[in-house]
Design a protein around this motif. Structure first.
Motif, mmCIF file in Angstrom:
data_model
loop_
_atom_site.group_PDB
_atom_site.id
_atom_site.type_symbol
_atom_site.label_atom_id
_atom_site.label_comp_id
_atom_site.label_asym_id
_atom_site.label_seq_id
_atom_site.Cartn_x
_atom_site.Cartn_y
_atom_site.Cartn_z
ATOM 1 N N ALA A 93 -1.838 -23.523 8.915
ATOM 2 C CA ALA A 93 -1.931 -22.868 10.157
ATOM 3 C C ALA A 93 -2.948 -23.184 11.269
ATOM 4 N N MET A 94 -4.034 -23.441 10.592
ATOM 5 C CA MET A 94 -5.304 -23.794 11.471
ATOM 6 C C MET A 94 -5.101 -24.786 12.467
ATOM 7 N N TRP A 95 -4.154 -25.788 12.086
ATOM 8 C CA TRP A 95 -3.976 -26.893 12.705
ATOM 9 C C TRP A 95 -2.980 -26.722 13.985
ATOM 10 N N ARG A 96 -2.205 -25.611 14.030
ATOM 11 C CA ARG A 96 -1.287 -25.299 14.869
ATOM 12 C C ARG A 96 -1.735 -25.252 16.299
ATOM 13 N N PRO A 97 -2.739 -24.860 16.933
ATOM 14 C CA PRO A 97 -3.317 -24.780 18.380
ATOM 15 C C PRO A 97 -3.474 -26.400 18.370
ATOM 16 N N LEU A 98 -4.032 -27.114 17.712
ATOM 17 C CA LEU A 98 -4.218 -28.548 18.129
ATOM 18 C C LEU A 98 -2.890 -29.275 18.277
ATOM 19 N N ALA A 99 -1.953 -28.874 17.322
ATOM 20 C CA ALA A 99 -0.714 -29.495 17.294
ATOM 21 C C ALA A 99 0.162 -29.362 18.652
ATOM 22 N N THR A 100 0.032 -27.870 18.971
ATOM 23 C CA THR A 100 0.427 -27.428 20.367
ATOM 24 C C THR A 100 -0.236 -27.946 21.497
ATOM 25 N N GLY A 101 -1.504 -28.220 21.280
ATOM 26 C CA GLY A 101 -2.055 -28.846 22.606
ATOM 27 C C GLY A 101 -2.500 -30.423 22.551
ATOM 28 N N SER A 102 -1.844 -30.786 21.497
ATOM 29 C CA SER A 102 -2.170 -32.435 21.354
ATOM 30 C C SER A 102 -1.783 -33.248 22.668
#
Length: 186
Positions: A93-102
């Motif tokens: 789940a820690m990657w979700r913000p990066l995935a959302t903002g990629s």
């Protein structure tokens, strides 16, 4: 030379098409593991500054982007084909913000380069002839903060409202289509 890197776009389309085919889900776990970790190793090798920044020549202009694209493509294809040891890391789940903002990170990262360089040079005066490492250390925090901030602003005030509008429009269209189908059946 962005016109030289369209192979990554073509590779993305090919991966999307292949992921829709039934045979892509039958790729064995060892093959997926080799694709993912081999692609990771290739990307890491080509992104090490000593390799990319050593010289600017045909190898770093044409070959490096193509091989980096293939490495990322192998990783994505492995991930969309099924789970593996990489699922624990990339599925966290820690990657979700990066995935959302990629996407907004992609759109803004080049625009902040001049400002980050100017701020780095002004905030930490470097002597003439400072090493590449010293200049990089002065530049990187400014670059990361400015990229994240500009991506957040773009996502928050442009991308998210447009996506919400799209979703409302699609729901309204789907609802109207369902009403027409019910009225037609009656």
């Amino acid at each position: 030379p962005f016109h030289l890197t369209c192979e990554s776009l073509v590779l993305g389309f090919a991966i999307a098409w292949m992921s829709r085919q039934t045979w892509s889900s039958r790729i064995s776990r060892p093959v997926r593991e080799a694709l993912f970790w081999g692609g990771s190793a290739g990307v890491l090798y080509w992104l090490v500054p000593s390799v990319v920044l050593r010289t600017i020549d045909a190898r770093t202009i044409v070959l490096a982007p193509a091989l980096i694209g293939l490495g990322f493509g192998a990783m994505v294809f492995a991930a969309v084909s099924g789970s593996g040891s990489y699922s624990v890391v990339v599925g966290h789940a820690m990657w979700r913000p990066l995935a959302t903002g990629s996407y907004t990170l992609y759109l803004t990262h080049m625009m902040v380069l001049p400002l980050a360089a100017a701020l780095a040079g002004g905030a930490i005066p470097l002597a003439d002839g400072a090493s590449l490492t010293a200049r990089w250390i002065a530049f990187l925090p400014w670059y990361l903060v400015l990229t994240a901030l500009s991506a957040y602003i773009l996502h928050r005030y442009v991308e998210r409202p447009v996506l919400e509008w799209r979703d409302r429009r699609l729901r309204t269209t789907a609802y109207a289509s369902a009403e027409r189908a019910v009225a037609h059946a009656a």
